[in-house]
Design a protein around this motif. Structure first.
Motif, PDB file in Angstrom:
ATOM      1  N   THR A   1       0.847  -1.193   0.000  1.00 44.90           N
ATOM      2  CA  THR A   1       0.000   0.000   0.000  1.00 44.90           C
ATOM      3  C   THR A   1       0.885   1.246   0.000  1.00 44.90           C
ATOM      4  N   GLY A   2       0.389   2.313  -0.578  1.00 40.69           N
ATOM      5  CA  GLY A   2       1.128   3.573  -0.594  1.00 40.69           C
ATOM      6  C   GLY A   2       0.782   4.449   0.596  1.00 40.69           C
ATOM      7  N   ASP A   3      -0.177   3.984   1.399  1.00 46.81           N
ATOM      8  CA  ASP A   3      -0.597   4.772   2.557  1.00 46.81           C
ATOM      9  C   ASP A   3       0.488   4.793   3.631  1.00 46.81           C
ATOM     10  N   ILE A   4       0.505   5.893   4.379  1.00 46.20           N
ATOM     11  CA  ILE A   4       1.380   6.039   5.531  1.00 46.20           C
ATOM     12  C   ILE A   4       0.485   6.262   6.746  1.00 46.20           C
ATOM     13  N   THR A   5       0.759   5.551   7.820  1.00 46.60           N
ATOM     14  CA  THR A   5       0.035   5.770   9.067  1.00 46.60           C
ATOM     15  C   THR A   5       0.948   6.575   9.984  1.00 46.60           C
ATOM     16  N   GLU A   6       0.468   7.753  10.370  1.00 47.43           N
ATOM     17  CA  GLU A   6       1.220   8.579  11.312  1.00 47.43           C
ATOM     18  C   GLU A   6       0.672   8.298  12.700  1.00 47.43           C
ATOM     19  N   ILE A   7       1.560   7.904  13.594  1.00 51.23           N
ATOM     20  CA  ILE A   7       1.168   7.607  14.966  1.00 51.23           C
ATOM     21  C   ILE A   7       1.966   8.498  15.905  1.00 51.23           C
ATOM     22  N   LEU A   8       1.254   9.168  16.796  1.00 50.24           N
ATOM     23  CA  LEU A   8       1.880   9.994  17.814  1.00 50.24           C
ATOM     24  C   LEU A   8       1.798   9.251  19.145  1.00 50.24           C
ATOM     25  N   VAL A   9       2.962   9.050  19.759  1.00 52.74           N
ATOM     26  CA  VAL A   9       3.040   8.366  21.046  1.00 52.74           C
ATOM     27  C   VAL A   9       3.517   9.395  22.074  1.00 52.74           C
ATOM     28  N   ASP A  10       2.752   9.560  23.146  1.00 52.56           N
ATOM     29  CA  ASP A  10       3.112  10.503  24.202  1.00 52.56           C
ATOM     30  C   ASP A  10       4.467  10.095  24.783  1.00 52.56           C
ATOM     31  N   ALA A  11       5.422  11.006  24.774  1.00 51.78           N
ATOM     32  CA  ALA A  11       6.790  10.700  25.202  1.00 51.78           C
ATOM     33  C   ALA A  11       6.915  10.607  26.720  1.00 51.78           C
ATOM     34  N   LYS A  12       5.863  10.960  27.444  1.00 56.15           N
ATOM     35  CA  LYS A  12       5.897  10.851  28.904  1.00 56.15           C
ATOM     36  C   LYS A  12       5.138   9.632  29.414  1.00 56.15           C
ATOM     37  N   THR A  13       4.075   9.235  28.700  1.00 55.40           N
ATOM     38  CA  THR A  13       3.248   8.119  29.184  1.00 55.40           C
ATOM     39  C   THR A  13       3.361   6.858  28.340  1.00 55.40           C
ATOM     40  N   GLY A  14       3.783   7.006  27.083  1.00 60.57           N
ATOM     41  CA  GLY A  14       3.867   5.855  26.182  1.00 60.57           C
ATOM     42  C   GLY A  14       2.534   5.490  25.546  1.00 60.57           C
ATOM     43  N   LYS A  15       1.515   6.316  25.753  1.00 60.88           N
ATOM     44  CA  LYS A  15       0.199   6.037  25.175  1.00 60.88           C
ATOM     45  C   LYS A  15       0.064   6.691  23.808  1.00 60.88           C
ATOM     46  N   ILE A  16      -0.650   6.016  22.919  1.00 60.10           N
ATOM     47  CA  ILE A  16      -0.931   6.583  21.597  1.00 60.10           C
ATOM     48  C   ILE A  16      -1.955   7.692  21.772  1.00 60.10           C
ATOM     49  N   ILE A  17      -1.623   8.876  21.227  1.00 64.16           N
ATOM     50  CA  ILE A  17      -2.576   9.987  21.340  1.00 64.16           C
ATOM     51  C   ILE A  17      -3.209  10.337  20.001  1.00 64.16           C
ATOM     52  N   SER A  18      -2.641   9.794  18.901  1.00 64.41           N
ATOM     53  CA  SER A  18      -3.216  10.078  17.592  1.00 64.41           C
ATOM     54  C   SER A  18      -2.765   9.025  16.590  1.00 64.41           C
ATOM     55  N   THR A  19      -3.701   8.619  15.752  1.00 63.55           N
ATOM     56  CA  THR A  19      -3.405   7.722  14.638  1.00 63.55           C
ATOM     57  C   THR A  19      -4.111   8.294  13.422  1.00 63.55           C
ATOM     58  N   GLN A  20      -3.337   8.533  12.359  1.00 62.21           N
ATOM     59  CA  GLN A  20      -3.915   9.122  11.154  1.00 62.21           C
ATOM     60  C   GLN A  20      -3.300   8.453   9.931  1.00 62.21           C
ATOM     61  N   THR A  21      -4.148   7.989   9.021  1.00 61.83           N
ATOM     62  CA  THR A  21      -3.665   7.372   7.789  1.00 61.83           C
ATOM     63  C   THR A  21      -3.717   8.397   6.674  1.00 61.83           C
ATOM     64  N   GLU A  22      -2.597   8.503   5.958  1.00 58.76           N
ATOM     65  CA  GLU A  22      -2.487   9.454   4.854  1.00 58.76           C
ATOM     66  C   GLU A  22      -2.283   8.702   3.550  1.00 58.76           C
ATOM     67  N   SER A  23      -3.100   9.022   2.570  1.00 62.09           N
ATOM     68  CA  SER A  23      -2.945   8.440   1.240  1.00 62.09           C
ATOM     69  C   SER A  23      -1.753   9.109   0.555  1.00 62.09           C
ATOM     70  N   PRO A  24      -1.277   8.556  -0.563  1.00 62.19           N
ATOM     71  CA  PRO A  24      -0.196   9.224  -1.296  1.00 62.19           C
ATOM     72  C   PRO A  24      -0.564  10.674  -1.665  1.00 62.19           C
ATOM     73  N   ARG A  25      -1.822  10.908  -1.979  1.00 66.95           N
ATOM     74  CA  ARG A  25      -2.270  12.269  -2.319  1.00 66.95           C
ATOM     75  C   ARG A  25      -2.141  13.195  -1.102  1.00 66.95           C
ATOM     76  N   ASP A  26      -2.562  12.699   0.073  1.00 66.50           N
ATOM     77  CA  ASP A  26      -2.434  13.470   1.308  1.00 66.50           C
ATOM     78  C   ASP A  26      -0.959  13.774   1.600  1.00 66.50           C
TER      79      ASP A  26
END
Length: 111
Positions: free
Chosen positions: A74-99
């Motif tokens: 797939t050409g999609d990229i998943t951007e994941i933000l992990v809180d650097a203090k707690t280790g919890k995922i705070i955001s998950t966003q999938t971006e298409s090649p166009r995005d």
């Protein structure tokens, strides 16, 4: 009389913006979660994922590890933000090649 050229104004604005951003070293000192630990958390969210880029940054008012993760086939990229203090995922966003192209163009224009 004092006058500024457009280039001087833009240069000062860019310098002020850059100065306002904490350095990577300063952010890493505040992090309680290592890059490797955060990467394991992010990769657990994306089956067969491969980290394409990673950075520590201040986003959404938090210090986060940001990972761009690709999946084979797939050409999609998943951007994941992990809180650097707690280790919890705070955001998950999938971006298409166009995005991704739009984001790259916006970053290029900003810089």
């Amino acid at each position: 009389m004092f006058s500024l050229t457009l280039g001087t104004v833009l240069g000062l604005t860019a310098a002020a913006t850059f100065a306002a951003q904490p350095s990577e070293a300063a952010l890493m000192k505040q992090a309680k979660i290592t890059k490797a630990e955060a990467e394991q958390v992010a990769l657990a969210k994306v089956s067969q994922g491969i980290v394409k880029s990673a950075e520590i940054e201040k986003e959404k008012g938090r210090i986060v590890w940001s990972f761009d993760i690709a999946r084979p086939g797939t050409g999609d990229i998943t951007e994941i933000l992990v809180d650097a203090k707690t280790g919890k995922i705070i955001s998950t966003q999938t971006e298409s090649p166009r995005d991704q192209a739009k984001e790259a163009a916006a970053d290029k224009k900003k810089n």
